[in-house]
Motif scaffolding. Structure first.
Motif, PDB file in Angstrom:
ATOM      1  N   PHE A  84       0.832  -1.209   0.000  1.00 39.94           N
ATOM      2  CA  PHE A  84       0.000   0.000   0.000  1.00 39.94           C
ATOM      3  C   PHE A  84       0.867   1.260   0.000  1.00 39.94           C
ATOM      4  CE2 PHE A  84      -2.141   3.397   2.278  1.00 39.94           C
ATOM      5  CZ  PHE A  84      -3.380   3.433   1.664  1.00 39.94           C
ATOM      6  N   LEU A  85       0.526   2.208  -0.872  1.00 45.91           N
ATOM      7  CA  LEU A  85       1.172   3.528  -0.880  1.00 45.91           C
ATOM      8  C   LEU A  85       0.199   4.641  -0.528  1.00 45.91           C
ATOM      9  CD1 LEU A  85       3.600   3.644  -3.954  1.00 45.91           C
ATOM     10  CD2 LEU A  85       4.177   3.611  -1.533  1.00 45.91           C
ATOM     11  N   GLY A  86      -1.050   4.533  -0.993  1.00 42.09           N
ATOM     12  CA  GLY A  86      -2.004   5.590  -0.697  1.00 42.09           C
ATOM     13  C   GLY A  86      -3.386   5.290  -1.223  1.00 42.09           C
ATOM     14  N   LEU A  87      -4.366   5.994  -0.651  1.00 42.74           N
ATOM     15  CA  LEU A  87      -5.759   5.898  -1.065  1.00 42.74           C
ATOM     16  C   LEU A  87      -6.310   7.309  -1.084  1.00 42.74           C
ATOM     17  CD1 LEU A  87      -8.364   4.245  -1.642  1.00 42.74           C
ATOM     18  CD2 LEU A  87      -8.721   4.161   0.843  1.00 42.74           C
ATOM     19  N   GLN A  88      -6.726   7.761  -2.249  1.00 42.03           N
ATOM     20  CA  GLN A  88      -7.322   9.082  -2.406  1.00 42.03           C
ATOM     21  C   GLN A  88      -8.635   8.926  -3.159  1.00 42.03           C
ATOM     22  OE1 GLN A  88      -6.446  12.023  -1.173  1.00 42.03           O
ATOM     23  NE2 GLN A  88      -4.672  11.140  -0.168  1.00 42.03           N
ATOM     24  N   GLY A  89      -9.742   9.134  -2.464  1.00 41.18           N
ATOM     25  CA  GLY A  89     -11.047   8.972  -3.104  1.00 41.18           C
ATOM     26  C   GLY A  89     -11.186   7.566  -3.639  1.00 41.18           C
ATOM     27  N   ASP A 129      -3.753  14.449  -2.718  1.00 38.42           N
ATOM     28  CA  ASP A 129      -5.157  14.416  -3.126  1.00 38.42           C
ATOM     29  C   ASP A 129      -5.331  14.688  -4.617  1.00 38.42           C
ATOM     30  OD1 ASP A 129      -4.390  17.074  -2.807  1.00 38.42           O
ATOM     31  OD2 ASP A 129      -6.339  17.714  -2.072  1.00 38.42           O
ATOM     32  N   LYS A 130      -4.301  15.217  -5.279  1.00 43.65           N
ATOM     33  CA  LYS A 130      -4.359  15.524  -6.716  1.00 43.65           C
ATOM     34  C   LYS A 130      -3.828  14.397  -7.597  1.00 43.65           C
ATOM     35  CE  LYS A 130      -5.464  19.932  -6.101  1.00 43.65           C
ATOM     36  NZ  LYS A 130      -6.847  20.125  -5.800  1.00 43.65           N
ATOM     37  N   GLY A 131      -2.858  13.618  -7.087  1.00 43.92           N
ATOM     38  CA  GLY A 131      -2.271  12.567  -7.910  1.00 43.92           C
ATOM     39  C   GLY A 131      -1.040  11.956  -7.276  1.00 43.92           C
ATOM     40  N   VAL A 132      -0.270  11.258  -8.093  1.00 45.34           N
ATOM     41  CA  VAL A 132       0.958  10.592  -7.638  1.00 45.34           C
ATOM     42  C   VAL A 132       2.122  11.179  -8.419  1.00 45.34           C
ATOM     43  CG1 VAL A 132       2.129   8.393  -7.293  1.00 45.34           C
ATOM     44  CG2 VAL A 132      -0.358   8.457  -7.407  1.00 45.34           C
ATOM     45  N   PHE A 169      -5.125  12.342 -10.867  1.00 45.38           N
ATOM     46  CA  PHE A 169      -6.344  11.598 -10.588  1.00 45.38           C
ATOM     47  C   PHE A 169      -7.551  12.142 -11.354  1.00 45.38           C
ATOM     48  CE2 PHE A 169      -4.476  10.561  -6.176  1.00 45.38           C
ATOM     49  CZ  PHE A 169      -3.929   9.375  -6.626  1.00 45.38           C
ATOM     50  N   ALA A 170      -7.694  13.472 -11.448  1.00 47.61           N
ATOM     51  CA  ALA A 170      -8.873  14.066 -12.089  1.00 47.61           C
ATOM     52  C   ALA A 170      -8.983  13.678 -13.563  1.00 47.61           C
ATOM     53  CB  ALA A 170      -8.849  15.584 -11.931  1.00 47.61           C
ATOM     54  N   SER A 171      -7.858  13.716 -14.283  1.00 44.72           N
ATOM     55  CA  SER A 171      -7.890  13.434 -15.724  1.00 44.72           C
ATOM     56  C   SER A 171      -7.448  12.009 -16.058  1.00 44.72           C
ATOM     57  CB  SER A 171      -6.983  14.417 -16.459  1.00 44.72           C
ATOM     58  OG  SER A 171      -5.623  14.208 -16.080  1.00 44.72           O
ATOM     59  N   THR A 172      -6.918  11.301 -15.088  1.00 45.40           N
ATOM     60  CA  THR A 172      -6.271   9.988 -15.266  1.00 45.40           C
ATOM     61  C   THR A 172      -5.223  10.038 -16.384  1.00 45.40           C
ATOM     62  OG1 THR A 172      -7.970   9.047 -16.726  1.00 45.40           O
ATOM     63  CG2 THR A 172      -8.228   8.665 -14.338  1.00 45.40           C
ATOM     64  N   ALA A 173      -4.530  11.162 -16.450  1.00 46.55           N
ATOM     65  CA  ALA A 173      -3.491  11.353 -17.465  1.00 46.55           C
ATOM     66  C   ALA A 173      -2.128  11.469 -16.785  1.00 46.55           C
ATOM     67  CB  ALA A 173      -3.768  12.615 -18.275  1.00 46.55           C
ATOM     68  N   LEU A 174      -1.102  11.104 -17.530  1.00 49.33           N
ATOM     69  CA  LEU A 174       0.272  11.202 -17.061  1.00 49.33           C
ATOM     70  C   LEU A 174       0.895  12.476 -17.621  1.00 49.33           C
ATOM     71  CD1 LEU A 174       2.686   9.776 -15.627  1.00 49.33           C
ATOM     72  CD2 LEU A 174       3.289   8.880 -17.876  1.00 49.33           C
TER      73      LEU A 174
END
Length: 186
Positions: A84-89, A129-132, A169-174
């Motif tokens: 586990f590294l993280g859980l956001q939403g 909360d925004k991404g990784v 996370f919002a766009s699921t884009a890299l």
């Protein structure tokens, strides 16, 4: 027996109880507004098993037990050791592997599927909360693009070029930055 003896036994028994977030079944829980991720050590391999429980409401209480109920699902993590590294939403972020070359995996728990995976050294990964944000392996290290390449090769190691990147996370884009570095590989 003296009363203080029994009081001491009661304190010792209370101290042996699992702490909040830790269940008697050796599970650990991670909670977001929409999901509870229950993890436990795998019995047959390094890493963890993951059971996902959707929450009916953000304030819903979900027992920290690794026991599948209606609507719950387990992640299939049998191909590697995941941690586990993280859980956001609705996004669960895992680190995969046991050596210096790792994988970063992002699951969309609402969709019940993996939405991103990249090879990384596992260093300097940040879940917000925004991404990784992490260093993603983008190519082989050579004498031309990696200053310590000869040092790595002399030690029997390989080399890889990593690019600093963010999975949003919002766009699921890299999003890749222009920052790169060279790291040793096995």
């Amino acid at each position: 027996m003296k009363p203080w003896f029994w009081a001491g036994c009661a304190v010792a028994a209370l101290a042996a109880l699992p702490s909040p977030g830790r269940a008697a079944n050796s599970a650990t829980c991670h909670t977001s507004a929409s999901h509870v991720v229950v993890e436990r050590p795998r019995e047959d391999f390094a890493g963890m098993d993951f059971l996902i429980k959707a929450k009916a409401r953000p304030d819903a209480e979900v027992p920290c037990l690794y026991r599948a109920g209606k609507g719950d699902f387990e992640l299939d993590v049998s191909e590697d050791a995941y941690f586990f590294l993280g859980l956001q939403g609705r996004f669960l972020v895992l680190d995969g592997g046991t050596g210096p070359t790792r994988s970063l995996v992002v699951y969309d728990l609402d969709a019940r599927r993996k939405v991103f995976e990249a090879t990384t050294s596992g260093e300097d990964t940040q879940v917000t909360d925004k991404g990784v944000t992490f260093w993603m392996q983008t190519g082989p290290g050579t004498a031309r693009n990696c200053k310590p390449y000869k040092e790595y090769a002399a030690s029997g190691l390989g080399a890889a070029v990593e690019t600093h990147a963010t999975f949003d996370f919002a766009s699921t884009a890299l999003r890749r930055s222009s920052r790169t570095r060279c790291v040793a590989t096995q």
